[in-house]
Each structure stands twice: as structure tokens, then as C-alpha cells.
Design a protein around this motif. Structure first.
Motif, PDB file in Angstrom:
ATOM      1  N   THR A 115       0.595  -1.187  -0.186  1.00  0.00           N
ATOM      2  CA  THR A 115       0.356  -0.050  -0.014  1.00  0.00           C
ATOM      3  C   THR A 115       0.615   1.357   0.061  1.00  0.00           C
ATOM      4  OG1 THR A 115      -0.240   0.126   2.359  1.00  0.00           O
ATOM      5  CG2 THR A 115      -1.770  -1.117   0.968  1.00  0.00           C
ATOM      6  N   ARG A 116       2.020   1.465   0.621  1.00  0.00           N
ATOM      7  CA  ARG A 116       2.766   2.530   0.714  1.00  0.00           C
ATOM      8  C   ARG A 116       1.975   3.471   1.504  1.00  0.00           C
ATOM      9  NH1 ARG A 116       6.506   2.677  -3.862  1.00  0.00           N
ATOM     10  NH2 ARG A 116       6.686   0.881  -4.712  1.00  0.00           N
ATOM     11  N   ARG A 117       1.784   2.724   2.518  1.00  0.00           N
ATOM     12  CA  ARG A 117       1.123   3.617   3.664  1.00  0.00           C
ATOM     13  C   ARG A 117       1.879   3.192   5.052  1.00  0.00           C
ATOM     14  NH1 ARG A 117      -3.445   6.460   2.028  1.00  0.00           N
ATOM     15  NH2 ARG A 117      -4.092   6.527   3.853  1.00  0.00           N
ATOM     16  N   PRO A 118       1.855   4.298   6.471  1.00  0.00           N
ATOM     17  CA  PRO A 118       1.724   3.152   7.440  1.00  0.00           C
ATOM     18  C   PRO A 118       0.892   2.340   8.035  1.00  0.00           C
ATOM     19  CG  PRO A 118       2.262   5.912   7.380  1.00  0.00           C
ATOM     20  CD  PRO A 118       1.285   5.220   5.649  1.00  0.00           C
ATOM     21  N   VAL A 119       1.522   1.923   8.232  1.00  0.00           N
ATOM     22  CA  VAL A 119       0.344   0.869   9.070  1.00  0.00           C
ATOM     23  C   VAL A 119       1.263  -0.115  10.839  1.00  0.00           C
ATOM     24  CG1 VAL A 119       0.064  -1.920   8.792  1.00  0.00           C
ATOM     25  CG2 VAL A 119       0.264  -0.872   6.416  1.00  0.00           C
ATOM     26  N   VAL A 120      -0.251   0.488  11.298  1.00  0.00           N
ATOM     27  CA  VAL A 120      -0.153  -0.234  12.588  1.00  0.00           C
ATOM     28  C   VAL A 120      -0.153  -1.887  13.001  1.00  0.00           C
ATOM     29  CG1 VAL A 120      -0.367  -0.242  15.498  1.00  0.00           C
ATOM     30  CG2 VAL A 120      -0.537   1.705  13.720  1.00  0.00           C
ATOM     31  N   GLY A 121       0.781  -2.839  13.267  1.00  0.00           N
ATOM     32  CA  GLY A 121       0.874  -4.294  12.677  1.00  0.00           C
ATOM     33  C   GLY A 121       0.019  -4.962  14.959  1.00  0.00           C
TER      34      GLY A 121
END
Length: 270
Positions: A115-121
Motif C-alpha cells: 500500500t505504501r502507507r503507514p501500518v500498525v501491526g
């Protein structure tokens, strides 16, 4: 007696509706507060991702810069710089130059790559120790291509302030945060005991698709309760619960009182 019963019933139902609204409002407010916490960390990571040291791949100097960022931020355990395929290049908890491993939680890494977006795993156990932590990842792009993925490894204790109740203890409201993997990440009541445990099978479908109204269920302690849920922008869910007796008790007691009063009136008339 009938008229009094109707008035009492309506009054109690209005009070119940107000509590239900407060439950929903509290869950939404917690979800917004959680998103603000995540976005704050993301902004710091994005600033770090623009470091000129990454332009020239000066990873030794970047390790020192990232290590200073970890010491300055609340709740950060480490900063990790990874290649898009998950190979660790920098890990601030490991002296620079020592052997490193691959990403411990690859699911969120793939999501950043796609996605090339920030992610919170979700919560995951570290490869070097078994402590639960969760990643917040941002893409590092140069000239339109994904060069690295920068990760802040977060302690679950950093979420404690979000679930800290602002209500009197006598109201017995329990707040919790559930990660995208349906695991409890923070809890205002007995948090040390329940963090890392999955939600109940009964509650899992509701966490994935939070209903628009509070629902009745059973707590992890086995107590009946009413809960409201709200899902944030990063797939994490906040929960606010009250004992069922807080909503059902006054109505039940009023019904008993009306029945007793009506019986007394009837017997008195006889």
C-alpha cells in the motif's frame, strides 16, 4: 399503581439510554485517542525516514540517530530499518554490525509494501525474547521507489493512558484495546493478567464488525456485562464495558417494587 409504574419505567429507560449513549461515546473517544497516539508515532517515524543518512546508505550513522530517537520517545523499545523483503539492516537494540534477522511480524510489512502507507501491526513475540510488542511501520521512499521500511517497535504499556478511566471507580467501567489479531493489547482492569490473551469466541465477530449499539455479553472474569466497541483507522478496536447490573438492576428492582405495591393495594382493597 399502573400510572406510577409507567412513569418509573419510562424514567429508568431514559436513564438506561443515557448510559448506553455514554458507553458508545466513550468507546469512540478511546478509538480517536488511540489513533492520535499512533499518528504521533507515525509522524516521528516519517521525520526519521527523511534523514539524509538514508540517502547515502550511511547505516552506521543512522543507527546512532535512530537510537537517540528511541531514547527520546515514550513507549518505544527499538527502531528497525528493513529492506522491503523483510531483512533487517539496523536494529537499535542490537549494536551496529552484529548479525540481524528477518522481520518478526511479516504481515504488516507486506501491507506497507503493497500500500505504501503507514501500518500498525498486531502484537507479536520478539525473536530475541518472548515479550509481546507491536510494530508501527512507515515506507521509506526515494525517487518514487520503496527503498526501506522503517519500524518503531512499541511496548503495549504505551497504550495504558488510553484505557485509563476518567470515571469514578464506583461506576466499574472497564476499558480495553484489541489489536487486529483479536488479542488484548491493553486493559484497565487486571491488565497484567489479560494482555496477550485473545478475545472470547463470542466477542470476536463483534470486534471485527462493531455493532452500532451496546450489546450484552460475558467478561473474561465470567461476569455479565454490556459493552460498546469502536474500530479505529488502523484496525485496532476499543471496548468500554459496564456490569449488566448497572443497566438491568434498576429496571428489575422497579418491577419488583411495582408488583409488591400492586399486590398490597389489591389485598388492602379486599
Amino acid at each position: 399503581a399502573l400510572l406510577t409504574g409507567i412513569i418509573v419505567w419510562r424514567t429508568l429507560e431514559d436513564a438506561r439510554s443515557r448510559i448506553e449513549y455514554r458507553l458508545l461515546d466513550a468507546a469512540r473517544a478511546d478509538a480517536e485517542a488511540l489513533d492520535r497516539e499512533f499518528n504521533g508515532t507515525i509522524r516521528v517515524l516519517q521525520t526519521l525516514a527523511r534523514s539524509p543518512l538514508l540517502d547515502g546508505a550511511d547505516l552506521a550513522a543512522f543507527w546512532a540517530e535512530a537510537e537517540r530517537a528511541v531514547r527520546a520517545q515514550h513507549g518505544w523499545f527499538a527502531v528497525i530499518l528493513l529492506t522491503p523483503d523483510g531483512r533487517q539492516l539496523v536494529h537499535t537494540d542490537v549494536p551496529y554490525g552484529q548479525p540481524l534477522r528477518h522481520a518478526a511480524e511479516p504481515g504488516s510489512l507486506r501491507e506497507v509494501r503493497d500500500t505504501r502507507r503507514p501500518v500498525v501491526g498486531p502484537l507479536a513475540r520478539g525473536q530475541r525474547n518472548s515479550k509481546l510488542r507491536f510494530p508501527i511501520r512507515v515506507p521509506v521512499e526515494r525517487e518514487g521507489s520503496l527503498r526501506y521500511v522503517l519500524t518503531a517497535v512499541m511496548e503495549p504499556e504505551s497504550l495504558t493512558e488510553v484505557v485509563r478511566s476518567r470515571l469514578p471507580e464506583t461506576e466499574e467501567w472497564t476499558r480495553a484495546i484489541v489489536d487486529p489479531g483479536l488479542v488484548i493489547a491493553a486493559r484497565s482492569r487486571d491488565g497484567d493478567r489479560y494482555v496477550g490473551r485473545p478475545v472470547t469466541a463470542e466477542g470476536a465477530p463483534r470486534v471485527l464488525r462493531p455493532p452500532d449499539v451496546p450489546f450484552q455479553g460475558t467478561s473474561l472474569e465470567g461476569e455479565p456485562l454490556y459493552s460498546a466497541l469502536s474500530r479505529g483507522a488502523f484496525g485496532w478496536t476499543t471496548s468500554v464495558s459496564v456490569p449488566a447490573a448497572l443497566l438491568d438492576g434498576p429496571v428489575r428492582d422497579s418491577i419488583v417494587a411495582i408488583l409488591v405495591g400492586g399486590t398490597v393495594l389489591i389485598l388492602g382493597g379486599l
